[in-house]
Design an enzyme around this catalytic site. Structure first.
Site, mmCIF file in Angstrom:
data_model
loop_
_atom_site.group_PDB
_atom_site.id
_atom_site.type_symbol
_atom_site.label_atom_id
_atom_site.label_comp_id
_atom_site.label_asym_id
_atom_site.label_seq_id
_atom_site.Cartn_x
_atom_site.Cartn_y
_atom_site.Cartn_z
ATOM 1 N N GLY A 1 0.798 -1.228 0.000
ATOM 2 C CA GLY A 1 0.000 0.000 0.000
ATOM 3 C C GLY A 1 0.824 1.269 0.000
ATOM 4 O O GLY A 1 0.299 2.363 0.139
ATOM 5 N N ALA A 2 2.153 1.145 -0.153
ATOM 6 C CA ALA A 2 2.996 2.340 -0.123
ATOM 7 C C ALA A 2 3.168 2.941 -1.516
ATOM 8 O O ALA A 2 3.761 3.991 -1.676
ATOM 9 C CB ALA A 2 4.359 2.008 0.471
ATOM 10 N N SER B 1 1.241 -4.761 -5.480
ATOM 11 C CA SER B 1 0.154 -5.575 -6.037
ATOM 12 C C SER B 1 0.472 -5.994 -7.468
ATOM 13 O O SER B 1 0.168 -7.121 -7.860
ATOM 14 C CB SER B 1 -1.194 -4.844 -5.942
ATOM 15 O OG SER B 1 -1.151 -3.654 -6.681
ATOM 16 N N ALA C 1 3.536 -6.457 -8.641
ATOM 17 C CA ALA C 1 4.594 -7.471 -8.542
ATOM 18 C C ALA C 1 3.982 -8.821 -8.163
ATOM 19 O O ALA C 1 4.355 -9.859 -8.725
ATOM 20 C CB ALA C 1 5.651 -7.039 -7.520
ATOM 21 N N ASP D 1 2.923 -0.275 -13.716
ATOM 22 C CA ASP D 1 3.407 -1.160 -12.659
ATOM 23 C C ASP D 1 3.573 -2.592 -13.145
ATOM 24 O O ASP D 1 4.579 -3.251 -12.853
ATOM 25 C CB ASP D 1 2.438 -1.132 -11.472
ATOM 26 C CG ASP D 1 2.417 0.211 -10.777
ATOM 27 O OD1 ASP D 1 2.975 1.176 -11.334
ATOM 28 O OD2 ASP D 1 1.834 0.297 -9.682
#
Lengths: 328, 328
Positions: free
Chosen positions: B110-111, B116, B118, B159
């Protein structure tokens, strides 16, 4: 004896971008600088500025020799505006008389509130009145801008314009002229000014932006255009009385100034403290590198003011001053 | 038993603007998420994620019924990526087998470090490998992006791409495809990541920018273009090894994100602390609203890390990870 006064200012929108031709919106505040002129029988100019610095400063101007009885650099720099203004009146209008000049101000010097412009404009008004010159406001503004340019090298016409006209104006440089439009703002605009000492001079901050613009034109030019768009939109929001939009646009403008590299940790601390305490918008104002922020507050004056003080700054409360330069 | 891992990421340049078609530059970090798959003889999917949350979470997926033995919302949201990825493999490739899946991560959840993504990519790799599917990287990236879109509603391909490919890439959305170019960066890029808990979700920050863009298109569109220009210039600076420019561009990008309203006091505190301690550039990274900053440091790792901690944040040190998704 003639006393003239002129208001200080805060830039609501468009600082730095105005250097590159974009419009800026500037508001006169109800804090003023005062200049008293007493003509002398000789050709000496003697300036006393008890409020501007702690130590008394006596400056003499005789036979074109300018001498200061003080080592306080910031006072000397303020006083050079007075001397230059009188020199330009002599040059442009052929009028010169010796005078004792006393200067005082309700604003801190060097905070970016336009104290030097207010002093310049009040000097031109008081000195021209005392010597029998009848200068209209446009001529005073032009002469004031010329004074700032000659003292500083370059200068925006904003500060001298607003000190002349008061109210809220949109300023846009146009070749060598100043395009000034007065805004009709149908409400009060209560702001809290937070200020800390400057870490850098205006000149240095303007030079920093210029360097960045030369190096990264493709990036910095659109940022400067975006600031211009903020000013244009803000004018509509101000004239239609939509304060919520004015606040949102202040926040966007602050970010764009951050992108130009002119904000500092202390300025950001003040901006975020003000927003958290209920300001509907907050931004740095002026050249940055320290100096002032403005926070627009509708109801929470006290809590916003306290929040700004809590991060180590001083505050002034203000509103629009409709009065420009005037004889007291 | 198959174990796959995929790296987390930081966005060096271009977050938020990438939503509107501008290029972004993303760097894989040498912190990874791991997914272990053991096929079962039945059709149950059982997920154990001891590192992701404090309490053990057991999730079962049987007869299309998804059940979780934990009330921890953030864990459930991470785990839904695993379930969705497996569902999409079943749907797109007609392959489904029951499995025990174990997940762990070297990054905080959550940072904004792409945990998520990965996990999603490592799941696709490990599960497709275990079930005998031979998916190339492009297919894995596309499937990962689809997984994120279906779980979140909308998603940038950043991402999932970086978790697949590693290194530093430029990502640009192009219709429904992902245009990915790998950058050749001739040096190390030592960064300190500072992180605090998120105050807002990515979705909320993206929605906030969209609202601002709808309301102030004339202002926000040039800001988004300017961010795109920052990414384009930064690519040149990165590929030519000019770290000083990379740092300057990070600072400009941070200001533009501030103008979009996605920074916070805590993010700014970290950014200014890092710069003061000697970082050559610092910016928020990711969606903002809390989360992470990155500081580029050449020599002063220790002092920059301490400065970021001194404002109440945690830190991770990292560098470019050349390894994308892989079988351990």
């Amino acid at each position: 004896m003639v006393i003239a006064s002129a208001p200080g200012k805060v830039t609501l929108f468009g600082e730095h971008a105005v250097v590159y031709g974009e419009p800026a919106i500037v508001m006169a505040i109800n804090k003023r600088a005062y200049v008293e002129v007493n003509l002398r029988n000789d050709s000496k100019i003697r300036v006393i500025a008890p409020d501007i610095v702690i130590k008394g400063v006596v400056l003499t101007f005789d036979q074109n020799i300018f001498s200061v009885e003080s080592e306080v650099a910031s006072a000397r720099s303020e006083l050079s505006y007075i001397v230059k203004a009188i020199e330009l009146i002599a040059k442009n209008y052929g009028v010169f008389k010796g005078a004792d000049i006393r200067v005082w101000s309700e604003m801190p010097v060097g905070a970016g509130l336009g104290t030097s412009a207010a002093i310049t404009i009040a000097t031109i008004k008081a000195y021209s009145e005392a010597t029998g010159l009848d200068l209209d406001k446009k001529s005073i503004a032009v002469l004031g801008w010329q004074t700032e340019r000659e003292v500083q090298g370059t200068a925006s016409p904003m500060d001298t314009s607003i000190a002349t006209y008061g109210g809220i104006i949109q300023v846009q440089p146009l070749n060598n002229d100043i395009n000034i439009e007065r805004l009709k703002v149908p409400m009060k605009l209560p702001i809290i000014i937070g200020y800390v000492s400057r870490e850098y001079k205006t000149k240095d901050m303007v030079a920093k932006v210029r360097l960045l613009k030369e190096k990264y034109g493709n990036i910095i030019n659109p940022i400067i255009s975006a600031i211009g768009q903020v000013s244009r939109k803000a004018r509509i929001s101000l004239e239609s009385g939509d304060l919520k939009e004015v606040g949102e646009l202040m926040n966007i403008n602050h970010g764009l100034l951050e992108a130009l590299g002119v904000s500092t940790k202390q300025l950001n601390d003040m901006v975020y403290a003000a927003r958290k305490a209920g300001a509907i918008g907050a931004k740095l104002t002026g050249a940055g590198g320290g100096g002032c922020i403005i926070a627009l507050t509708l109801e929470k004056h006290e809590s916003v003011s306290l929040a700004i003080k809590s991060v180590g700054a001083q505050t002034l409360e203000s509103d629009i001053s409709e009065k420009g330069v005037l004889i007291e």
